[in-house]
Write a protein that holds these residues in place. Structure first.
Motif, PDB file in Angstrom:
ATOM      1  N   THR A   8      31.460  -7.508  17.230  1.00  0.00           N
ATOM      2  CA  THR A   8      31.621  -6.369  18.142  1.00  0.00           C
ATOM      3  C   THR A   8      33.081  -5.923  18.179  1.00  0.00           C
ATOM      4  O   THR A   8      33.372  -4.718  18.182  1.00  0.00           O
ATOM      5  CB  THR A   8      31.137  -6.741  19.551  1.00  0.00           C
ATOM      6  N   VAL A   9      34.000  -6.885  18.203  1.00  0.00           N
ATOM      7  CA  VAL A   9      35.432  -6.561  18.193  1.00  0.00           C
ATOM      8  C   VAL A   9      35.814  -5.903  16.864  1.00  0.00           C
ATOM      9  O   VAL A   9      36.612  -4.953  16.831  1.00  0.00           O
ATOM     10  CB  VAL A   9      36.271  -7.833  18.436  1.00  0.00           C
ATOM     11  N   LEU A  10      35.220  -6.395  15.767  1.00  0.00           N
ATOM     12  CA  LEU A  10      35.496  -5.794  14.456  1.00  0.00           C
ATOM     13  C   LEU A  10      35.041  -4.334  14.416  1.00  0.00           C
ATOM     14  O   LEU A  10      35.767  -3.451  13.938  1.00  0.00           O
ATOM     15  CB  LEU A  10      34.779  -6.590  13.355  1.00  0.00           C
ATOM     16  N   VAL A  11      33.858  -4.074  14.936  1.00  0.00           N
ATOM     17  CA  VAL A  11      33.346  -2.695  14.986  1.00  0.00           C
ATOM     18  C   VAL A  11      34.263  -1.835  15.861  1.00  0.00           C
ATOM     19  O   VAL A  11      34.545  -0.674  15.537  1.00  0.00           O
ATOM     20  CB  VAL A  11      31.897  -2.673  15.514  1.00  0.00           C
ATOM     21  N   LEU A  53      34.186  -0.422  26.803  1.00  0.00           N
ATOM     22  CA  LEU A  53      34.034  -1.337  27.937  1.00  0.00           C
ATOM     23  C   LEU A  53      33.291  -2.607  27.545  1.00  0.00           C
ATOM     24  O   LEU A  53      33.605  -3.707  28.030  1.00  0.00           O
ATOM     25  CB  LEU A  53      33.282  -0.623  29.070  1.00  0.00           C
ATOM     26  N   PHE A  54      32.301  -2.476  26.659  1.00  0.00           N
ATOM     27  CA  PHE A  54      31.484  -3.632  26.258  1.00  0.00           C
ATOM     28  C   PHE A  54      32.318  -4.708  25.557  1.00  0.00           C
ATOM     29  O   PHE A  54      32.354  -5.864  26.006  1.00  0.00           O
ATOM     30  CB  PHE A  54      30.333  -3.137  25.376  1.00  0.00           C
ATOM     31  N   PRO A  55      33.027  -4.383  24.466  1.00  0.00           N
ATOM     32  CA  PRO A  55      33.841  -5.430  23.831  1.00  0.00           C
ATOM     33  C   PRO A  55      35.004  -5.884  24.706  1.00  0.00           C
ATOM     34  O   PRO A  55      35.394  -7.061  24.664  1.00  0.00           O
ATOM     35  CB  PRO A  55      34.342  -4.761  22.544  1.00  0.00           C
ATOM     36  N   LEU A  70      27.255 -12.086  25.462  1.00  0.00           N
ATOM     37  CA  LEU A  70      27.115 -10.633  25.455  1.00  0.00           C
ATOM     38  C   LEU A  70      25.686 -10.181  25.716  1.00  0.00           C
ATOM     39  O   LEU A  70      25.461  -9.080  26.223  1.00  0.00           O
ATOM     40  CB  LEU A  70      27.596 -10.067  24.113  1.00  0.00           C
ATOM     41  N   LEU A  71      24.715 -11.044  25.397  1.00  0.00           N
ATOM     42  CA  LEU A  71      23.316 -10.676  25.607  1.00  0.00           C
ATOM     43  C   LEU A  71      22.957 -10.601  27.090  1.00  0.00           C
ATOM     44  O   LEU A  71      21.953  -9.993  27.457  1.00  0.00           O
ATOM     45  CB  LEU A  71      22.405 -11.674  24.904  1.00  0.00           C
ATOM     46  N   ALA A  72      23.782 -11.238  27.926  1.00  0.00           N
ATOM     47  CA  ALA A  72      23.514 -11.216  29.366  1.00  0.00           C
ATOM     48  C   ALA A  72      24.144 -10.003  30.053  1.00  0.00           C
ATOM     49  O   ALA A  72      23.902  -9.762  31.233  1.00  0.00           O
ATOM     50  CB  ALA A  72      24.049 -12.500  30.005  1.00  0.00           C
ATOM     51  N   TYR A  73      24.931  -9.226  29.321  1.00  0.00           N
ATOM     52  CA  TYR A  73      25.586  -8.056  29.910  1.00  0.00           C
ATOM     53  C   TYR A  73      24.554  -6.951  30.180  1.00  0.00           C
ATOM     54  O   TYR A  73      23.503  -6.910  29.534  1.00  0.00           O
ATOM     55  CB  TYR A  73      26.661  -7.530  28.957  1.00  0.00           C
ATOM     56  N   ILE A  76      22.945  -1.176  29.482  1.00  0.00           N
ATOM     57  CA  ILE A  76      23.550   0.144  29.393  1.00  0.00           C
ATOM     58  C   ILE A  76      24.918   0.072  28.724  1.00  0.00           C
ATOM     59  O   ILE A  76      25.317   0.962  27.961  1.00  0.00           O
ATOM     60  CB  ILE A  76      23.664   0.804  30.797  1.00  0.00           C
ATOM     61  N   LEU A  77      25.675  -1.003  28.971  1.00  0.00           N
ATOM     62  CA  LEU A  77      26.976  -1.184  28.325  1.00  0.00           C
ATOM     63  C   LEU A  77      26.815  -1.326  26.823  1.00  0.00           C
ATOM     64  O   LEU A  77      27.585  -0.764  26.044  1.00  0.00           O
ATOM     65  CB  LEU A  77      27.671  -2.439  28.883  1.00  0.00           C
ATOM     66  N   THR A  78      25.805  -2.109  26.421  1.00  0.00           N
ATOM     67  CA  THR A  78      25.560  -2.337  24.997  1.00  0.00           C
ATOM     68  C   THR A  78      25.164  -1.044  24.296  1.00  0.00           C
ATOM     69  O   THR A  78      25.722  -0.689  23.254  1.00  0.00           O
ATOM     70  CB  THR A  78      24.427  -3.370  24.814  1.00  0.00           C
ATOM     71  N   TYR A  79      24.198  -0.330  24.877  1.00  0.00           N
ATOM     72  CA  TYR A  79      23.742   0.921  24.268  1.00  0.00           C
ATOM     73  C   TYR A  79      24.870   1.952  24.206  1.00  0.00           C
ATOM     74  O   TYR A  79      25.004   2.675  23.221  1.00  0.00           O
ATOM     75  CB  TYR A  79      22.560   1.497  25.053  1.00  0.00           C
ATOM     76  N   TRP A  80      25.672   2.028  25.262  1.00  0.00           N
ATOM     77  CA  TRP A  80      26.762   3.003  25.326  1.00  0.00           C
ATOM     78  C   TRP A  80      27.789   2.742  24.220  1.00  0.00           C
ATOM     79  O   TRP A  80      28.326   3.678  23.607  1.00  0.00           O
ATOM     80  CB  TRP A  80      27.417   2.955  26.700  1.00  0.00           C
ATOM     81  N   PHE A  81      28.070   1.472  23.969  1.00  0.00           N
ATOM     82  CA  PHE A  81      29.029   1.110  22.915  1.00  0.00           C
ATOM     83  C   PHE A  81      28.530   1.563  21.545  1.00  0.00           C
ATOM     84  O   PHE A  81      29.267   2.188  20.773  1.00  0.00           O
ATOM     85  CB  PHE A  81      29.261  -0.411  22.918  1.00  0.00           C
ATOM     86  N   TRP A  82      27.258   1.253  21.223  1.00  0.00           N
ATOM     87  CA  TRP A  82      26.734   1.599  19.898  1.00  0.00           C
ATOM     88  C   TRP A  82      26.504   3.091  19.762  1.00  0.00           C
ATOM     89  O   TRP A  82      26.648   3.658  18.661  1.00  0.00           O
ATOM     90  CB  TRP A  82      25.469   0.799  19.611  1.00  0.00           C
ATOM     91  N   PHE A  83      26.155   3.753  20.845  1.00  0.00           N
ATOM     92  CA  PHE A  83      26.099   5.214  20.823  1.00  0.00           C
ATOM     93  C   PHE A  83      27.483   5.766  20.508  1.00  0.00           C
ATOM     94  O   PHE A  83      27.636   6.695  19.706  1.00  0.00           O
ATOM     95  CB  PHE A  83      25.605   5.746  22.176  1.00  0.00           C
ATOM     96  N   GLY A  84      28.503   5.199  21.142  1.00  0.00           N
ATOM     97  CA  GLY A  84      29.872   5.652  20.926  1.00  0.00           C
ATOM     98  C   GLY A  84      30.300   5.532  19.477  1.00  0.00           C
ATOM     99  O   GLY A  84      31.009   6.406  18.957  1.00  0.00           O
ATOM    100  N   LEU A  85      29.883   4.454  18.804  1.00  0.00           N
ATOM    101  CA  LEU A  85      30.236   4.269  17.396  1.00  0.00           C
ATOM    102  C   LEU A  85      29.770   5.459  16.562  1.00  0.00           C
ATOM    103  O   LEU A  85      30.554   6.054  15.802  1.00  0.00           O
ATOM    104  CB  LEU A  85      29.586   2.974  16.872  1.00  0.00           C
ATOM    105  N   VAL A  86      28.506   5.819  16.683  1.00  0.00           N
ATOM    106  CA  VAL A  86      27.953   6.920  15.889  1.00  0.00           C
ATOM    107  C   VAL A  86      28.523   8.255  16.345  1.00  0.00           C
ATOM    108  O   VAL A  86      28.900   9.107  15.526  1.00  0.00           O
ATOM    109  CB  VAL A  86      26.412   6.931  15.975  1.00  0.00           C
ATOM    110  N   PHE A  87      28.603   8.446  17.665  1.00  0.00           N
ATOM    111  CA  PHE A  87      29.095   9.710  18.212  1.00  0.00           C
ATOM    112  C   PHE A  87      30.511  10.023  17.739  1.00  0.00           C
ATOM    113  O   PHE A  87      30.814  11.151  17.324  1.00  0.00           O
ATOM    114  CB  PHE A  87      29.044   9.654  19.741  1.00  0.00           C
TER     115      PHE A  87
END
Length: 394
Positions: A8-11, A53-55, A70-73, A76-87
């Protein structure tokens, strides 16, 4: 530090240059356009910063408690991070093009004033449209299961194989994000195709043992004339191959661990599925593979199945006249990052066999996108897929 946090930090590091560039452009644009509202100039940078915010929470947890899950977070934080990557990568493509055109317009003063006038409108419009487009496409690619058909040429088709239907599925990846209902929808898609045989190319679960029984039960609801056969995936191996095998056996599913599985169609015709364990932690032995592929009793159809594709597997299948090779592992790329009209995925750095049908000489190789996830719980440009394979004579 867990592998999930490391990745996640690498991404995040890959996202950072795009985030900084876009933050700078949006800051200056908003500051210039809305001079009477000074506080709004930070709106763009703050929105882009929120993707991290997630990483950031994971790193704070790790360095303060030395224990992070991280699986316990909140999801919405997880989805927002991966959405941000593509966006970010989708948006920066348009902004860079706009900036290059704006720079080129300086060569003509009459054009420059018009470009300056419309530049901010264009950037704001693109920001909104890309935000909506990425959100809708990511949602559809993550949740909508695609049923596709591939036609496979074979040298001979005896009568029992003329309408024979093989369904290829892979990478169910049962976990917190891919639950019972998701797997049930996937299997319903399989059953609608009325397959004669189902071949599952590994990764029943994502990690641990909590989801093995559930995922096996749902896979066991798949119905086919000659049942379902499976091979070992990376996550199956890490969770414990014996445990996965027992769960599958309870559902009547054969897990092929470097062995041939023969299906008798009638008194004369048969075909063989050769299942080989090819995963990160246990590469298959070339000697074992060669022995398996040579000793198949000359059936009318030969199918090779493994979780990953390797050169020596392809070579052995070719040398022993296999009609088809099946694999999974890549999730079709899972998240195909768009940039300047192209798309990239992590899977492409590992293998050229990412998604769909490939041809190596006379050997067709099919890679199924699967259902579940690795690392990020979203898909983009690589929807979950069920593949119907239809045979025809060369």
């Amino acid at each position: 530090m867990s592998w999930l946090l490391k990745m996640t930090v690498l991404v995040s590091g890959l996202m950072a240059p795009a985030a900084l560039y876009l933050s700078f452009r949006l800051y200056n644009l908003i500051k210039k356009r809305w001079q009477n509202v000074p506080s709004i100039k930070w709106a763009g940078p703050l929105l882009i910063s929120s993707f991290f915010l997630f990483p950031l929470a994971g790193l704070i947890d790790y360095y303060t408690t030395n224990n992070v899950d991280l699986l316990a977070y909140p999801k919405i934080l997880t989805y927002w991070f991966w959405f941000g990557l593509v966006f970010l990568f989708q948006l920066i493509s348009w902004v860079v093009i706009a900036d290059l055109l704006k720079l080129a317009s300086r060569l003509h003063s009459s054009i420059e004033s018009k470009v300056d006038r419309w530049y901010s409108h264009f950037i704001i419009a693109v920001f909104v449209l890309v935000f909506i487009f990425v959100g809708l496409k990511m949602h559809n690619n993550t949740t909508q299961i695609v049923a596709e058909t591939q036609t496979i040429p074979v040298k001979e088709i005896p009568q029992p194989l003329k309408d024979f239907k093989i369904v290829h599925i892979s990478d169910i990846q049962g976990d917190e994000y891919t639950g019972r209902q998701d797997i049930a929808r996937y299997i319903q898609k399989v059953n609608k195709l009325n397959p004669d045989l189902i071949i599952f190319t590994g990764d029943l679960i994502s990690y641990g043992t909590d989801f093995i029984a559930m995922a096996a039960r749902e896979l066991g609801k798949a119905t086919a004339t000659y049942g379902t056969v499976a091979v070992v995936g990376d996550h199956d191996y890490w969770a414990g191959t014996d445990t996965v095998e027992k769960a599958l056996e309870k559902q009547g599913i054969s897990l092929l661990r470097d062995e041939n599985y023969s299906i008798r169609l009638d008194s004369v015709n048969s075909f063989v599925v050769t299942g080989v364990t090819e995963v990160y932690s246990k590469a298959s032995s070339p000697n074992v593979v060669d022995s398996l592929t040579r000793n198949t009793a000359d059936p009318q159809l030969k199918v090779f199945a493994s979780h990953q594709v390797d050169k020596h597997l392809v070579k052995s299948a070719q040398q022993n006249n296999y009609d088809l090779m099946l694999a999974g592992h890549t999730h079709g790329g899972q998240i195909r990052i768009p940039f300047m009209g192209m798309s990239f995925s992590a899977a492409e750095r590992e293998t050229k066999y990412v998604s769909g049908l490939y041809q190596e000489g006379a050997l067709p190789i099919h890679i199924n996108n699967g259902l579940g996830f690795t690392l990020g719980p979203v898909r983009y440009g690589a929807p979950p897929t069920v593949t119907l394979l239809r045979l025809y004579k060369k």
